[in-house]
Scaffold this motif. Structure first.
Motif, PDB file in Angstrom:
ATOM      1  N   MET A   1       0.856  -1.161   0.000  1.00  8.71           N
ATOM      2  CA  MET A   1       0.000   0.000   0.000  1.00  8.71           C
ATOM      3  C   MET A   1       0.911   1.235   0.000  1.00  8.71           C
ATOM      4  N   THR A   2       0.664   2.136  -0.918  1.00 11.65           N
ATOM      5  CA  THR A   2       1.460   3.356  -0.996  1.00 11.65           C
ATOM      6  C   THR A   2       0.949   4.374   0.024  1.00 11.65           C
ATOM      7  N   ARG A   3       1.716   5.411   0.251  1.00 11.11           N
ATOM      8  CA  ARG A   3       1.314   6.475   1.173  1.00 11.11           C
ATOM      9  C   ARG A   3      -0.006   7.101   0.703  1.00 11.11           C
ATOM     10  N   GLN A   4      -0.153   7.269  -0.606  1.00 12.12           N
ATOM     11  CA  GLN A   4      -1.388   7.840  -1.164  1.00 12.12           C
ATOM     12  C   GLN A   4      -2.584   6.918  -0.885  1.00 12.12           C
ATOM     13  N   GLN A   5      -2.383   5.622  -1.004  1.00 13.40           N
ATOM     14  CA  GLN A   5      -3.452   4.674  -0.709  1.00 13.40           C
ATOM     15  C   GLN A   5      -3.797   4.681   0.777  1.00 13.40           C
ATOM     16  N   GLU A   6      -2.775   4.790   1.643  1.00 19.12           N
ATOM     17  CA  GLU A   6      -3.018   4.871   3.082  1.00 19.12           C
ATOM     18  C   GLU A   6      -3.854   6.102   3.422  1.00 19.12           C
ATOM     19  N   THR A   7      -3.491   7.238   2.828  1.00 19.33           N
ATOM     20  CA  THR A   7      -4.240   8.473   3.073  1.00 19.33           C
ATOM     21  C   THR A   7      -5.684   8.327   2.611  1.00 19.33           C
ATOM     22  N   ALA A   8      -5.880   7.738   1.444  1.00 24.13           N
ATOM     23  CA  ALA A   8      -7.241   7.514   0.939  1.00 24.13           C
ATOM     24  C   ALA A   8      -8.020   6.596   1.877  1.00 24.13           C
ATOM     25  N   ALA A   9      -7.368   5.564   2.394  1.00 24.75           N
ATOM     26  CA  ALA A   9      -8.023   4.642   3.318  1.00 24.75           C
ATOM     27  C   ALA A   9      -8.424   5.359   4.610  1.00 24.75           C
ATOM     28  N   VAL A  10      -7.557   6.237   5.116  1.00 29.36           N
ATOM     29  CA  VAL A  10      -7.868   6.994   6.331  1.00 29.36           C
ATOM     30  C   VAL A  10      -9.092   7.875   6.105  1.00 29.36           C
ATOM     31  N   TYR A  11      -9.122   8.594   4.989  1.00 32.24           N
ATOM     32  CA  TYR A  11     -10.275   9.457   4.698  1.00 32.24           C
ATOM     33  C   TYR A  11     -11.542   8.621   4.546  1.00 32.24           C
ATOM     34  N   MET A  12     -11.439   7.475   3.897  1.00 27.40           N
ATOM     35  CA  MET A  12     -12.600   6.610   3.714  1.00 27.40           C
ATOM     36  C   MET A  12     -13.122   6.115   5.070  1.00 27.40           C
ATOM     37  N   LEU A  13     -12.213   5.676   5.931  1.00 29.55           N
ATOM     38  CA  LEU A  13     -12.624   5.222   7.256  1.00 29.55           C
ATOM     39  C   LEU A  13     -13.275   6.351   8.057  1.00 29.55           C
ATOM     40  N   LEU A  14     -12.664   7.523   8.045  1.00 30.05           N
ATOM     41  CA  LEU A  14     -13.230   8.648   8.802  1.00 30.05           C
ATOM     42  C   LEU A  14     -14.587   9.081   8.263  1.00 30.05           C
ATOM     43  N   ARG A  15     -14.758   9.083   6.944  1.00 29.23           N
ATOM     44  CA  ARG A  15     -16.076   9.427   6.373  1.00 29.23           C
ATOM     45  C   ARG A  15     -17.142   8.477   6.904  1.00 29.23           C
ATOM     46  N   GLU A  16     -16.789   7.205   6.969  1.00 20.77           N
ATOM     47  CA  GLU A  16     -17.728   6.194   7.467  1.00 20.77           C
ATOM     48  C   GLU A  16     -17.983   6.383   8.970  1.00 20.77           C
ATOM     49  N   MET A  17     -16.931   6.677   9.715  1.00 18.45           N
ATOM     50  CA  MET A  17     -17.042   6.779  11.170  1.00 18.45           C
ATOM     51  C   MET A  17     -17.797   8.022  11.631  1.00 18.45           C
ATOM     52  N   ILE A  18     -17.555   9.164  10.996  1.00 16.97           N
ATOM     53  CA  ILE A  18     -18.185  10.403  11.471  1.00 16.97           C
ATOM     54  C   ILE A  18     -19.397  10.819  10.640  1.00 16.97           C
ATOM     55  N   GLY A  19     -19.597  10.174   9.504  1.00 16.57           N
ATOM     56  CA  GLY A  19     -20.771  10.470   8.690  1.00 16.57           C
ATOM     57  C   GLY A  19     -20.717  11.807   7.968  1.00 16.57           C
ATOM     58  N   ILE A  20     -19.528  12.334   7.772  1.00 14.41           N
ATOM     59  CA  ILE A  20     -19.343  13.598   7.062  1.00 14.41           C
ATOM     60  C   ILE A  20     -18.413  13.335   5.882  1.00 14.41           C
ATOM     61  N   GLN A  21     -18.746  13.896   4.735  1.00 11.71           N
ATOM     62  CA  GLN A  21     -17.954  13.650   3.536  1.00 11.71           C
ATOM     63  C   GLN A  21     -16.880  14.705   3.272  1.00 11.71           C
ATOM     64  N   ASP A  22     -17.188  15.946   3.607  1.00 10.10           N
ATOM     65  CA  ASP A  22     -16.320  17.051   3.211  1.00 10.10           C
ATOM     66  C   ASP A  22     -15.563  17.620   4.415  1.00 10.10           C
ATOM     67  N   PHE A  23     -14.380  17.101   4.682  1.00 12.13           N
ATOM     68  CA  PHE A  23     -13.542  17.561   5.789  1.00 12.13           C
ATOM     69  C   PHE A  23     -12.077  17.453   5.367  1.00 12.13           C
ATOM     70  N   VAL A  24     -11.216  18.045   6.168  1.00 18.17           N
ATOM     71  CA  VAL A  24      -9.777  17.991   5.909  1.00 18.17           C
ATOM     72  C   VAL A  24      -9.087  17.543   7.186  1.00 18.17           C
ATOM     73  N   ILE A  25      -8.092  16.687   7.051  1.00 16.82           N
ATOM     74  CA  ILE A  25      -7.247  16.320   8.185  1.00 16.82           C
ATOM     75  C   ILE A  25      -6.067  17.277   8.197  1.00 16.82           C
ATOM     76  N   GLU A  26      -5.931  17.990   9.300  1.00 13.48           N
ATOM     77  CA  GLU A  26      -4.800  18.903   9.472  1.00 13.48           C
ATOM     78  C   GLU A  26      -3.978  18.416  10.660  1.00 13.48           C
ATOM     79  N   HIS A  27      -2.868  19.104  10.931  1.00 18.78           N
ATOM     80  CA  HIS A  27      -1.986  18.680  12.012  1.00 18.78           C
ATOM     81  C   HIS A  27      -1.560  19.852  12.878  1.00 18.78           C
TER      82      HIS A  27
END
Length: 169
Positions: free
Chosen positions: A1-27
């Protein structure tokens, strides 16, 4: 799994978990991730971890949370002296030392480090204890020696992964 795929997986999991589609992960400056929507910080507390082909995400609206996931390997045996305290080594040597047990200590400390990311915590200023007999799932204590706070670390083991997570009010 590439870093890009990992990031996509994280966003997909979070969309499912919080029920929101349009957000940004910041640090934060400490590296701790947080979710923002339209430039505004949300009340979601998140932690993210990844290892060779796997990602793990934990989220809460009420508690600080933290997670770590690691692939089993012999690498942890070579670096054990860097992250284990002498008293932890004594505890380990009383049981049957294994790479799984060492990795569990590593993951626990990574999890606590992420939980207290703003406190300049080091591995030597954490103490894991009372792990007991390893099972597929369990929990044990890990103490932040800077502020004397004890955190319950939950763990899940399978054939090739160790997952640890915790929460703090």
């Amino acid at each position: 799994m590439t870093r890009q795929q990992e990031t996509a997986a994280v966003y997909m999991l979070l969309r499912e978990m919080i029920g929101i589609q349009d957000f940004v992960i910041e640090h934060e400056s400490s590296g701790k991730p947080f979710i923002s929507i339209c430039g505004k910080t949300t009340n979601y507390k998140i932690s993210i971890s990844h290892t060779k082909g796997y990602v793990s995400v934990i989220v809460s609206t009420t508690q600080k949370v933290s997670v770590d996931i690691e692939n089993q390997s012999d690498r942890v045996q070579r670096i054990a002296s860097r992250f284990l305290r002498e008293d932890e080594m004594e505890d380990i040597n009383k049981s049957t030392p294994s790479s799984t047990l060492l990795l569990l200590y590593w993951c626990a400390k990574e999890t606590v480090y992420k939980l207290y990311s703003d406190a300049s915590l080091t591995f030597q200023r954490m103490k894991a204890s009372n792990i007991g007999t390893l099972r597929n799932e369990g929990e044990f204590a890990c103490k932040n020696l800077i502020n004397d706070a004890t955190v319950r670390i939950n763990y899940i083991l399978d054939n090739h992964l160790v997952l640890t997570y915790c929460k703090k009010e």
